[in-house]
Design a protein around this motif. Structure first.
Motif, PDB file in Angstrom:
ATOM      1  N   ASP A 153       0.808  -1.223   0.000  1.00 38.63           N
ATOM      2  CA  ASP A 153       0.000   0.000   0.000  1.00 38.63           C
ATOM      3  C   ASP A 153       0.841   1.274   0.000  1.00 38.63           C
ATOM      4  O   ASP A 153       0.399   2.312  -0.499  1.00 38.63           O
ATOM      5  N   ARG A 154       2.024   1.247   0.577  1.00 34.68           N
ATOM      6  CA  ARG A 154       2.841   2.455   0.719  1.00 34.68           C
ATOM      7  C   ARG A 154       4.172   2.353  -0.025  1.00 34.68           C
ATOM      8  O   ARG A 154       5.081   3.142   0.208  1.00 34.68           O
ATOM      9  N   PHE A 155       4.263   1.406  -0.914  1.00 33.40           N
ATOM     10  CA  PHE A 155       5.545   1.097  -1.552  1.00 33.40           C
ATOM     11  C   PHE A 155       6.048   2.244  -2.425  1.00 33.40           C
ATOM     12  O   PHE A 155       7.223   2.603  -2.385  1.00 33.40           O
ATOM     13  N   LYS A 156       5.199   2.838  -3.204  1.00 34.90           N
ATOM     14  CA  LYS A 156       5.607   3.895  -4.128  1.00 34.90           C
ATOM     15  C   LYS A 156       6.189   5.081  -3.386  1.00 34.90           C
ATOM     16  O   LYS A 156       7.238   5.632  -3.770  1.00 34.90           O
ATOM     17  N   PHE A 157       5.539   5.504  -2.309  1.00 35.11           N
ATOM     18  CA  PHE A 157       6.029   6.645  -1.539  1.00 35.11           C
ATOM     19  C   PHE A 157       7.405   6.335  -0.941  1.00 35.11           C
ATOM     20  O   PHE A 157       8.299   7.191  -0.930  1.00 35.11           O
ATOM     21  N   GLU A 158       7.587   5.123  -0.444  1.00 38.72           N
ATOM     22  CA  GLU A 158       8.860   4.733   0.154  1.00 38.72           C
ATOM     23  C   GLU A 158       9.972   4.715  -0.888  1.00 38.72           C
ATOM     24  O   GLU A 158      11.119   5.090  -0.605  1.00 38.72           O
ATOM     25  N   GLN A 159       9.642   4.284  -2.098  1.00 33.23           N
ATOM     26  CA  GLN A 159      10.631   4.306  -3.173  1.00 33.23           C
ATOM     27  C   GLN A 159      11.129   5.727  -3.436  1.00 33.23           C
ATOM     28  O   GLN A 159      12.338   5.958  -3.551  1.00 33.23           O
ATOM     29  N   GLU A 160      10.219   6.653  -3.538  1.00 31.87           N
ATOM     30  CA  GLU A 160      10.611   8.030  -3.832  1.00 31.87           C
ATOM     31  C   GLU A 160      11.426   8.635  -2.685  1.00 31.87           C
ATOM     32  O   GLU A 160      12.378   9.390  -2.918  1.00 31.87           O
ATOM     33  N   SER A 161      11.096   8.300  -1.451  1.00 33.71           N
ATOM     34  CA  SER A 161      11.868   8.783  -0.299  1.00 33.71           C
ATOM     35  C   SER A 161      13.278   8.210  -0.311  1.00 33.71           C
ATOM     36  O   SER A 161      14.253   8.910  -0.001  1.00 33.71           O
ATOM     37  N   ALA A 162      13.393   6.934  -0.679  1.00 37.54           N
ATOM     38  CA  ALA A 162      14.702   6.286  -0.745  1.00 37.54           C
ATOM     39  C   ALA A 162      15.562   6.921  -1.833  1.00 37.54           C
ATOM     40  O   ALA A 162      16.767   7.139  -1.648  1.00 37.54           O
ATOM     41  N   ILE A 163      14.951   7.228  -2.971  1.00 38.31           N
ATOM     42  CA  ILE A 163      15.693   7.860  -4.072  1.00 38.31           C
ATOM     43  C   ILE A 163      16.222   9.222  -3.652  1.00 38.31           C
ATOM     44  O   ILE A 163      17.381   9.571  -3.924  1.00 38.31           O
ATOM     45  N   GLU A 164      15.412   9.993  -2.970  1.00 35.08           N
ATOM     46  CA  GLU A 164      15.847  11.305  -2.498  1.00 35.08           C
ATOM     47  C   GLU A 164      17.008  11.167  -1.508  1.00 35.08           C
ATOM     48  O   GLU A 164      17.976  11.948  -1.554  1.00 35.08           O
ATOM     49  N   PHE A 165      16.939  10.189  -0.636  1.00 33.75           N
ATOM     50  CA  PHE A 165      18.017   9.937   0.329  1.00 33.75           C
ATOM     51  C   PHE A 165      19.323   9.643  -0.406  1.00 33.75           C
ATOM     52  O   PHE A 165      20.379  10.209  -0.070  1.00 33.75           O
ATOM     53  N   LEU A 166      19.283   8.771  -1.393  1.00 35.18           N
ATOM     54  CA  LEU A 166      20.496   8.414  -2.130  1.00 35.18           C
ATOM     55  C   LEU A 166      21.049   9.607  -2.890  1.00 35.18           C
ATOM     56  O   LEU A 166      22.276   9.816  -2.933  1.00 35.18           O
ATOM     57  N   ASN A 167      20.171  10.397  -3.478  1.00 33.10           N
ATOM     58  CA  ASN A 167      20.624  11.577  -4.215  1.00 33.10           C
ATOM     59  C   ASN A 167      21.341  12.574  -3.304  1.00 33.10           C
ATOM     60  O   ASN A 167      22.295  13.242  -3.720  1.00 33.10           O
TER      61      ASN A 167
END
Length: 362
Positions: A153-167
């Protein structure tokens, strides 16, 4: 890349360095071994870094290519084993990364070696070899993302947060990271790289589905990725584990996964995906993993808080210290030894580090 055979071997916090001399060629290998118990059966093995050969193999390769001095056009028929000089040296030096906060939880970054006391197995360290601020040391980071059905249910939001962290965290030509998604098995969607675009693609390749083998994924990331990654000097190793903490498919136990993280000198930060508003059983597991490895557990009860958790981890990774010391009364007996770093002459300071390490076994 799929995870296989979880109980091969493990690395130690201290380093046993075999050095072999043959035909004038020096071959070095870093050997690490541990015993892991599963279903009553013990298994042990050796792990070497990427790009390194075990000492014995390096020596064999040298022997195969060795020739006699000029004037003798034939290879020596002398038994190769008779010409080997082996020197074994145990380097009794422990490296610890730690974080210091004040009573308000703010990072304290201006401390010196004299502000700390290092305790190893409840005894003061014999000698502090090195002390430094870790802000500028290279990072090797593993991002482990729970891709089981329980987080769909919350996978997409977590993906985008992870990408921002790595960037925001990975510095080109200096740091590196890899991406592992896991359900019943871990899968590497992006291997070590400093390219944030490649890392972003690796995160977006993750697809939810299946059961959860979180302990297996952590074990795999520590042993098969971080422990084997090449290192040319001091660095920090960290894992960010994004999961609800529930595990129903792993072959290894929680404590075996923690032990492997300790052997690989990995700090584990956990971010719970449980947004029910109440801490569950899985959250306690995440707390245990983070606490044992010197990391922190985050519980963002709202989706927008996930991004804040990643931001706090990023800040901490730039606010650390490192100490290298020689333990007192050290024995290479394979036993677990505790670590405690105490702040001296400073009130209201909290020091957080991994709790201990495993001595190498003779």
């Amino acid at each position: 890349m799929r995870f296989r055979n979880f109980l091969l071997g493990a690395a130690v916090a201290l380093v046993s360095v075999p050095v072999c001399l043959r035909g004038g060629v020096l071959a070095e290998g870093i050997q690490a071994a541990s015993n892991a118990t599963k279903a009553g059966a013990a298994s042990s093995g050796t792990v070497t870094g990427v790009g390194q050969e075990p000492a014995a193999n390096s020596a064999s390769a040298s022997a195969a290519g060795a020739v006699t001095p000029a004037g003798n056009g034939q290879q020596s028929s002398t038994n190769a084993d008779e010409s080997v000089a082996t020197i074994r040296k145990t380097v009794n030096e422990v490296n610890v990364v730690f974080t210091v906060t004040d009573k308000h939880g703010r990072y304290v970054k201006d401390l010196t070696r004299n502000d700390f006391k290092v305790m190893d197995d409840s005894k003061p360290a014999e000698e502090v070899k090195d002390f430094r601020n870790q802000t500028d040391l290279p990072l090797q980071v593993g991002l482990l993302v729970d891709a089981s059905n329980s987080v769909r249910d919350r996978f997409k939001f977590e993906q985008e947060s992870a990408i921002e962290f790595l960037n925001q965290t990975i510095r080109p030509k200096y740091d590196s990271a890899f991406i592992v998604g896991f359900d019943v098995t871990p899968e590497v969607t992006q291997d070590f790289t400093d390219n944030t675009e490649s890392l972003s693609r690796g995160v977006r390749l993750l697809r939810p589905g299946g059961g959860t083998a979180m302990f297996d994924a952590l074990y795999f990331a520590c042993r098969d990725k971080l422990l084997k990654a090449p290192r040319s000097g001091p660095l920090r190793r960290a894992i960010v584990l994004l999961s609800d903490g529930e595990d129903n498919q792993s072959h290894v136990t929680r404590e075996e996964a923690i032990e492997m993280a300790q052997r690989a000198e990995v700090i584990v930060y956990t971010i719970s995906t449980n947004i029910s508003g109440m801490k569950g059983k899985g959250d306690k597991v995440l707390e245990r993993i983070a606490d044992a490895t010197g990391g922190r557990a985050f519980f963002p009860f709202q989706l927008r808080d996930v991004a804040n958790a990643f931001a706090e981890i990023q800040d901490e990774l730039r606010s650390q210290y490192a100490v290298s010391y020689k333990p007192a009364d050290f024995r290479a007996d394979g036993r677990y030894r505790t670590i405690e770093i105490l702040a001296m002459d400073r009130k209201n300071l909290h020091v957080r580090s991994r709790r201990g390490y495993f001595a190498p076994a003779q």
